[in-house]
Scaffold this motif. Structure first.
Motif, PDB file in Angstrom:
ATOM      1  N   TYR A   1      -0.107   4.447   2.308  1.00  0.00           N
ATOM      2  CA  TYR A   1      -0.250   4.370   3.767  1.00  0.00           C
ATOM      3  C   TYR A   1       0.466   5.528   4.448  1.00  0.00           C
ATOM      4  O   TYR A   1       1.677   5.707   4.306  1.00  0.00           O
ATOM      5  CB  TYR A   1       0.279   3.031   4.280  1.00  0.00           C
TER       6      TYR A   1
ATOM      7  N   GLU B   1      -6.368   2.562  -0.542  1.00  0.00           N
ATOM      8  CA  GLU B   1      -5.081   1.885  -0.646  1.00  0.00           C
ATOM      9  C   GLU B   1      -4.646   1.955  -2.104  1.00  0.00           C
ATOM     10  O   GLU B   1      -5.417   1.605  -2.993  1.00  0.00           O
ATOM     11  CB  GLU B   1      -5.202   0.422  -0.225  1.00  0.00           C
TER      12      GLU B   1
ATOM     13  N   ASP C   1       0.867  -1.170   0.000  1.00  0.00           N
ATOM     14  CA  ASP C   1       0.000   0.000   0.000  1.00  0.00           C
ATOM     15  C   ASP C   1       0.911   1.230   0.000  1.00  0.00           C
ATOM     16  O   ASP C   1       1.454   1.626   1.034  1.00  0.00           O
ATOM     17  CB  ASP C   1      -0.922   0.001   1.216  1.00  0.00           C
TER      18      ASP C   1
ATOM     19  N   THR D   1      -5.796   7.452   4.618  1.00  0.00           N
ATOM     20  CA  THR D   1      -4.560   6.658   4.539  1.00  0.00           C
ATOM     21  C   THR D   1      -3.943   6.404   5.913  1.00  0.00           C
ATOM     22  O   THR D   1      -2.865   5.841   6.010  1.00  0.00           O
ATOM     23  CB  THR D   1      -3.502   7.346   3.648  1.00  0.00           C
TER      24      THR D   1
END
Length: 163
Positions: free
Chosen positions: A6, A122, A3, A26
């Protein structure tokens, strides 16, 4: 696959209030969400920190699902449309054909007067985004703090905020 979004920088077109801002999508907090304004055209812009190979985007919708979601990439000073599709409630997976990007924007179209809610985004891809800075600070939403904004803005005992 990773991801890449993030805890990365996220800008938003608008937010319903100070406790539903874009960066929350996020943050990895399942209780948080972004709630847009009601202009009819809203967006979230993601800064990944370096050029990455993106394969798909996962959007977890909250209660307000727009009619259309558009994936955009910057092209000079404008945003170029890569994919436009009907938004679907729940978790929506948007495949992308090995897109190389450092920035990405999701644009949402909905009837004026309605808001859009996104719980999580994501951006799945290969490689690694730059390491996150080490910091004892954390994002805290208003329900997690037992004081109001006026109290926090004045003299406040923050000695317990850092380990």
């Amino acid at each position: 696959m990773t991801d890449l979004a993030y805890r990365r920088l996220v800008y938003h077109s608008s937010a319903a209030d100070y406790d539903h801002c874009g960066h929350l999508v996020t943050a990895g907090d399942p209780e948080a969400l972004w709630r847009s304004g009601t202009s009819g055209s809203e967006w979230l812009e993601f800064r990944l920190g370096r050029l990455c190979t993106i394969q798909q985007i996962h959007i977890t919708w909250g209660g307000g699902v727009p009619e259309v979601v558009e994936v955009q990439q910057p092209s000079g000073e404008r945003w170029m449309s890569l994919r436009t599709l009907r938004a679907e409630p729940g978790i929506q997976v948007i495949p992308l054909p090995q897109l190389r990007a450092e920035k990405l924007r999701l644009r949402f179209r909905l009837p004026a007067g309605r808001c859009c809610e996104v719980q999580r985004v994501e951006i799945i891809g290969e490689g690694e985004a730059p390491p996150l800075p080490e910091s004892p600070w954390r994002i805290a939403r208003a329900p997690e703090v037992d004081s109001d904004g006026e109290t926090l803005s004045g003299p406040y005992d923050d000695s317990g905020w850092l380990p």
